[in-house]
Design a protein around this motif. Structure first.
Motif, PDB file in Angstrom:
ATOM      1  N   GLU A  56       0.856  -1.191   0.000  1.00 39.01           N
ATOM      2  CA  GLU A  56       0.000   0.000   0.000  1.00 39.01           C
ATOM      3  C   GLU A  56       0.891   1.239   0.000  1.00 39.01           C
ATOM      4  O   GLU A  56       1.843   1.330   0.772  1.00 39.01           O
ATOM      5  CB  GLU A  56      -0.894   0.002   1.238  1.00 39.01           C
ATOM      6  N   ASN A  61      -4.783   7.704   0.722  1.00 31.22           N
ATOM      7  CA  ASN A  61      -5.755   8.564   0.035  1.00 31.22           C
ATOM      8  C   ASN A  61      -5.667   8.412  -1.479  1.00 31.22           C
ATOM      9  O   ASN A  61      -5.490   9.380  -2.237  1.00 31.22           O
ATOM     10  CB  ASN A  61      -5.549  10.042   0.410  1.00 31.22           C
ATOM     11  N   LEU A  62      -5.781   7.168  -1.947  1.00 33.27           N
ATOM     12  CA  LEU A  62      -5.705   6.898  -3.374  1.00 33.27           C
ATOM     13  C   LEU A  62      -6.995   7.324  -4.071  1.00 33.27           C
ATOM     14  O   LEU A  62      -8.080   7.235  -3.496  1.00 33.27           O
ATOM     15  CB  LEU A  62      -5.442   5.411  -3.619  1.00 33.27           C
ATOM     16  N   SER A  63      -6.854   7.753  -5.299  1.00 34.14           N
ATOM     17  CA  SER A  63      -8.040   8.064  -6.095  1.00 34.14           C
ATOM     18  C   SER A  63      -8.692   6.760  -6.543  1.00 34.14           C
ATOM     19  O   SER A  63      -8.138   5.660  -6.380  1.00 34.14           O
ATOM     20  CB  SER A  63      -7.643   8.912  -7.310  1.00 34.14           C
ATOM     21  N   GLU A  66      -6.479   4.981  -9.111  1.00 32.89           N
ATOM     22  CA  GLU A  66      -5.282   4.419  -8.476  1.00 32.89           C
ATOM     23  C   GLU A  66      -5.624   3.201  -7.632  1.00 32.89           C
ATOM     24  O   GLU A  66      -4.872   2.222  -7.593  1.00 32.89           O
ATOM     25  CB  GLU A  66      -4.597   5.483  -7.619  1.00 32.89           C
ATOM     26  N   ARG A  67      -6.781   3.246  -6.952  1.00 28.15           N
ATOM     27  CA  ARG A  67      -7.208   2.095  -6.150  1.00 28.15           C
ATOM     28  C   ARG A  67      -7.492   0.894  -7.044  1.00 28.15           C
ATOM     29  O   ARG A  67      -7.121  -0.235  -6.703  1.00 28.15           O
ATOM     30  CB  ARG A  67      -8.457   2.486  -5.354  1.00 28.15           C
ATOM     31  N   GLU A  68      -8.113   1.122  -8.186  1.00 28.18           N
ATOM     32  CA  GLU A  68      -8.366   0.017  -9.114  1.00 28.18           C
ATOM     33  C   GLU A  68      -7.072  -0.582  -9.646  1.00 28.18           C
ATOM     34  O   GLU A  68      -6.943  -1.804  -9.779  1.00 28.18           O
ATOM     35  CB  GLU A  68      -9.251   0.514 -10.269  1.00 28.18           C
ATOM     36  N   LEU A  70      -4.168  -0.558  -8.140  1.00 22.87           N
ATOM     37  CA  LEU A  70      -3.529  -1.290  -7.036  1.00 22.87           C
ATOM     38  C   LEU A  70      -4.184  -2.657  -6.848  1.00 22.87           C
ATOM     39  O   LEU A  70      -3.488  -3.681  -6.694  1.00 22.87           O
ATOM     40  CB  LEU A  70      -3.629  -0.471  -5.747  1.00 22.87           C
ATOM     41  N   GLU A  71      -5.526  -2.686  -6.887  1.00 21.23           N
ATOM     42  CA  GLU A  71      -6.232  -3.957  -6.710  1.00 21.23           C
ATOM     43  C   GLU A  71      -5.949  -4.909  -7.869  1.00 21.23           C
ATOM     44  O   GLU A  71      -5.806  -6.121  -7.662  1.00 21.23           O
ATOM     45  CB  GLU A  71      -7.733  -3.698  -6.582  1.00 21.23           C
ATOM     46  N   SER A 132      -8.305   1.711   9.557  1.00 19.16           N
ATOM     47  CA  SER A 132      -7.580   1.540   8.298  1.00 19.16           C
ATOM     48  C   SER A 132      -6.088   1.555   8.609  1.00 19.16           C
ATOM     49  O   SER A 132      -5.477   2.624   8.733  1.00 19.16           O
ATOM     50  CB  SER A 132      -7.943   2.653   7.308  1.00 19.16           C
TER      51      SER A 132
END
Length: 571
Positions: A56, A61-63, A66-68, A70-71, A132
């Motif tokens: 991580e 505070n990923l957009s 960016e979260r997609e 990363l996943e 978190s």
């Protein structure tokens, strides 16, 4: 979906892993009562690899984009681990290494799963409290997570804490009722299903996700993922992690299948299990699934529900298929805290394995020590290193115990044709000049020294040390010199080059001392090794006998005793 959170991938990939592997194992597996799919220990091990490969970002505070991304990278890493473990199991199948399951002893497997259950419990604490926190990996990760949770305890979410408390208050008693009234209930009470439905309805009706910022599962994509070959550039980095995952998959699945095979009187094929789980992990990785194996909780649930063949897995696939195609949107408002509670409650059976420790202490203190060392290593280090420590300690105890054996002197029990150890307080017949020795352990480099010392002590070669080894039957210093010695090799299951040379050396020394050496009950493998070491250059084949009785008859003819004498040996 709950175990997908342990793997650090979106919940929907837990559904994929509960469909494709189950379908494949139903076609290839030999365990009729085995339920495959997501398993907490493997999810935890895979999650550690995923977090190390795709950490991580420290900024947080990923957009959304960016979260997609990363996943997607994490899903790819988890699929690569499944691909690697599947490939390793197929390689083990090609080499017919199903026998490796015997090297993971029951104390090691139970301590591993019990220690991993504690890791699962601690790793779910942030989700229970609505915190978190970055996931801790590596050695001492359990204690690092506890410290982080205690430090951030003041920031916990009251809403998610309440959901967690209510969920556990329902799940734990239902689990206990299912166990205590297993024989009276026509089918187990589906506590997890009821909890999921209640929590989803409550969160939707109260808008907990928007009013109190409760983390929910979100949208589950309908249908199946597109087949995608895992990134091969990640394979060299994950092979070292895929090996323990493959071993745990094989060990847990084979052990669980053997338990139910013995209970219901059928057999399983360990090599076929390697093929089934190898293909299951390899093929399912193409559909973005993470490593899978047989599962303790769902296998027990399947048996209690009356499943008796692999066909039961196809029915569970039908249920998962309906969720993937039609029911996915209904889980949008499911709180992740409920999934964490399901994870914890599913560990009940693993935690209760510690209740067997008093009985294990009573049966074997060595196995108790192996259990404790493995458990402490899993808890303090991590699951991978704990497994390695457990296997090494377990194998070392076997080696050490082969070096602490007694070379038994035998005598003929009066009125029978049986030869018994002289240390037993029975009237035994001893023939002057005849010595019968039995060495009940493999003869290899680690035991050759003990073998030499004990045989020399019995035969009087060299000076006897003041502290004699623990032997069965003490030689009488005033007795007639030994003229014939019978070596019972029935307890020697194998001999290496060093051990074989030790027997040849003994034959030479007996020949020089004028002692007739006879070998009895030597199995074909050991005899072949001894022959290659040059044994027949020191003694003729006529001195090899099928039984101790035949060798003793030959010795009596050679000695021509005036008659046996009766002696009483006291322990």
């Amino acid at each position: 979906m709950a175990f997908a959170l342990l793997t650090s991938v979106p919940p929907v990939f837990g559904l994929y892993t509960s469909f494709f592997p189950v379908l494949i194992y139903s076609l290839l597996g030999t365990g009729r009562h085995l339920s495959t799919g997501t398993f907490a220990v493997l999810s935890l091990m895979t999650g550690s690899v995923v977090e190390r490969l795709v950490p991580e970002p420290l900024a947080g505070n990923l957009s959304g984009v960016e979260r997609e991304q990363l996943e997607a990278r994490r899903v790819g890493a988890a699929a690569a681990v499944a691909f690697g473990s599947g490939a390793l199991m197929l390689a083990m199948f090609a080499l017919q290494l199903g026998v490796l399951s015997t090297f993971l002893s029951e104390p090691v497997v139970k301590a591993l799963t019990s220690g991993a259950a504690l890791h699962v419990l601690v790793s779910q604490l942030p989700s229970l409290l609505g915190l978190s926190l970055p996931r801790q990996i590596g050695c001492f990760s359990l204690f690092k997570t506890l410290a982080a949770v205690l430090t951030a305890l003041a920031r916990s979410s009251p809403a998610e804490l309440t959901i967690s408390a209510l969920s556990l208050a329902l799940l734990v008693p239902v689990k206990e009722l299912n166990v205590r009234f297993r024989d009276r209930l026509p089918t187990p009470i589906p506590g997890e299903v009821v909890m999921v439905l209640l929590a989803t309805v409550l969160c939707f009706a109260s808008s907990l996700d928007t009013r109190y910022n409760v983390q929910v599962v979100g949208l589950l994509p309908g249908g199946f993922p597109q087949p995608l070959f895992p990134a091969l550039d990640e394979l060299p980095r994950i092979l070292a992690d895929a090996l323990p995952i493959a071993l745990v998959t094989f060990a847990v699945s084979t052990s669980l299948a053997s338990i139910y095979a013995d209970k219901y009187s059928y057999t399983i094929d360990p090599n076929q299990e390697l093929l089934a789980h190898g293909v299951s992990n390899l093929v399912s990785s193409l559909f973005s699934c993470f490593p899978n194996s047989a599962t303790l909780a769902t296998t027990s649930l399947l048996v209690d529900a009356g499943g008796n063949t692999q066909l039961a897995g196809l029915f569970s696939c039908t249920v998962v298929l309906s969720v993937l195609l039609w029911l996915g949107p209904f889980f949008y408002y499911l709180p992740k805290a409920v999934l964490a509670c399901i994870n914890i409650s599913s560990m009940r059976q693993m935690f209760f394995q510690m209740q067997e420790l008093p009985q294990l202490w009573h049966i074997s203190r060595v196995d108790f020590a192996v259990w404790m060392v493995t458990w402490v290593a899993v808890v303090t280090l991590n699951v991978d290193l704990g497994l390695a420590v457990g296997v090494v300690v377990s194998m070392m105890t076997v080696v050490c115990r082969t070096q602490r054996v007694q070379c038994l002197a035998l005598g003929l029990a009066e009125g029978t044709e049986l030869y018994r150890p002289l240390r037993e307080s029975h009237k035994l017949l001893q023939v002057p000049g005849l010595c019968i020795l039995s060495y009940p352990t493999p003869l290899y480099f680690a035991t050759r020294g003990q073998f030499r010392r004990t045989v020399e002590w019995h035969l009087g070669f060299g000076e006897r040390s003041k502290q004699s080894p623990k032997l069965g039957g003490l030689p009488d210093p005033g007795a007639e010199p030994i003229r014939v010695v019978i070596l019972d090799l029935s307890g020697i299951s194998f001999a290496d080059a060093a051990g074989a040379r030790e027997v040849v050396q003994l034959a030479r020394r007996c020949q020089d001392a004028g002692i007739c050496l006879l070998l009895a009950q030597c199995n074909a493998l050991v005899l072949e090794t001894l022959t290659r070491a040059g044994l027949l250059d020191r003694m003729t084949p006529e001195r090899l006998f099928v039984s101790v009785q035949d060798a003793a008859a030959y010795a009596l003819e050679r000695l021509k005793p005036t008659g046996p004498k009766i002696c009483t040996v006291w322990v």
